[in-house]
Design an enzyme around this catalytic site. Structure first.
Site, PDB file in Angstrom:
ATOM      1  N   LYS A  47       0.813  -1.226   0.000  1.00 49.32           N
ATOM      2  CA  LYS A  47       0.000   0.000   0.000  1.00 49.32           C
ATOM      3  C   LYS A  47       0.847   1.277   0.000  1.00 49.32           C
ATOM      4  CE  LYS A  47      -4.180  -1.779   2.144  1.00 49.32           C
ATOM      5  NZ  LYS A  47      -5.244  -1.490   3.111  1.00 49.32           N
ATOM      6  N   ASP A  83      -9.698   3.344   2.266  1.00 48.91           N
ATOM      7  CA  ASP A  83      -9.734   2.822   3.640  1.00 48.91           C
ATOM      8  C   ASP A  83     -10.268   3.895   4.584  1.00 48.91           C
ATOM      9  OD1 ASP A  83      -8.730   0.263   3.136  1.00 48.91           O
ATOM     10  OD2 ASP A  83      -6.660   0.970   3.178  1.00 48.91           O
TER      11      ASP A  83
END
Ligand code: ATR
Length: 267
Positions: A47, A83
């Site tokens: 990520k 997220d």
């Protein structure tokens, strides 16, 4: 994949979401660019590593410092972070964050997303972490305060978000936070969604807190990915149902296995 594919079926789209395991983000991104793939979800440990490899990164993803969503726009790759939006949207309407203090337990990538989400919703995050240096670094980055995990007894907050993996399958009996601090909180959210009813959430509910499981955040982050890739609203109820069904089946299999194990141990 189950959740995404169920959503595409319900939306009547001819799209397929499948697992792709690659060790080299550069090579994987080249395949996406050249292979005409519309988008990918990026999971751990890439990520952060993908950030410098993309043509464009959304300002909020840059701020959080991680990308979980890559979109191929005519050969140019754009990074987003859903997220934090997933968490913010799930919490919105369920709890009142504006002007409230929210403890964020953990100091990894998930904690960065949670701290950013709390700030974007007008709340005041406090980073609580086991390792002081990591916790202080995160708190410094977002200009908030830090409390070492062993000192959580002195915490004064309205809500708490667990971003650590503590309590996740198979170590389901563990909780990142001592039960004694929970009675002072109004709500507790856990990003762990397997199992949905973590020890932390069960203890929090037992102390009268509102308990928010990780499924809503998971579904919301996926729904936002679908919106980015297709331009259409995702069927969130259907997605939640599919995730809950899959988790129920897994926990049934796990309990059958432990029953078998228990019996053979007894022999
Ligand atoms: P992610 O990027 O998914 O958030 P991570 O970078 O591995 O994952 O971060 C996990 C966080 O959970 C860390 O803050 C870690 O604490 P440390 O900084 O002290 O390592 C926290 N964590 C993991 N296991 C823990 C445990 N058993 N008790 C308390 N905190 C724990």
């Amino acid at each position: 994949p189950l959740m995404h594919n169920a959503a595409y079926r319900a939306m009547g789209l001819r799209a397929r979401y499948q697992l792709f395991e690659g060790e080299h983000p550069e090579k994987t991104l080249a395949l996406i660019r050249d292979g005409g793939i519309r988008g990918v979800s990026v999971t751990l440990p890439f990520k952060e590593a993908v950030l410098p490899l993309l043509d464009e990164v959304a300002p909020d993803a840059l701020h959080v410092g991680s990308v979980n969503t890559v979109t191929n726009v005519d050969g140019r790759l754009r990074g987003d972070n859903t997220d934090w939006t997933g968490l913010a949207r799930d919490l919105r309407g369920r709890v009142d964050i504006r002007g409230k203090t929210v403890a964020v337990v953990g100091a990894g990538g998930a904690a960065r997303a949670a701290v950013y989400a709390v700030q974007q919703e007008g709340g005041i995050p406090v980073v609580v972490n086991r390792t002081r240096t990591r916790g202080e670094t995160l708190a410094g980055r977002f200009g908030c305060s830090f409390l070492p995990l062993p000192e959580i007894g002195s915490l004064c907050a309205d809500g708490l978000i667990n971003t650590t993996p503590v309590g996740m399958m198979p170590r389901v009996d563990e909780s990142p936070v001592d039960r004694s601090v929970l009675c002072r909180l109004g709500w507790v959210a856990d990003i762990v969604y397997n199992p949905p009813a973590t020890t932390l959430l069960r203890e929090a509910a037992g102390q009268g807190c509102k308990a928010i499981d990780g499924i809503g955040m998971f579904v919301n982050q996926g729904a936002e990915q679908i919106r980015i890739w297709t331009g259409q609203a995702a069927p969130m109820e259907r997605m939640r149902w599919v995730v809950e069904e899959a988790l129920n089946q897994r926990s049934e299999v796990a309990s059958q296995r432990s029953e078998v194990g228990g019996r053979s141990e007894g022999r």
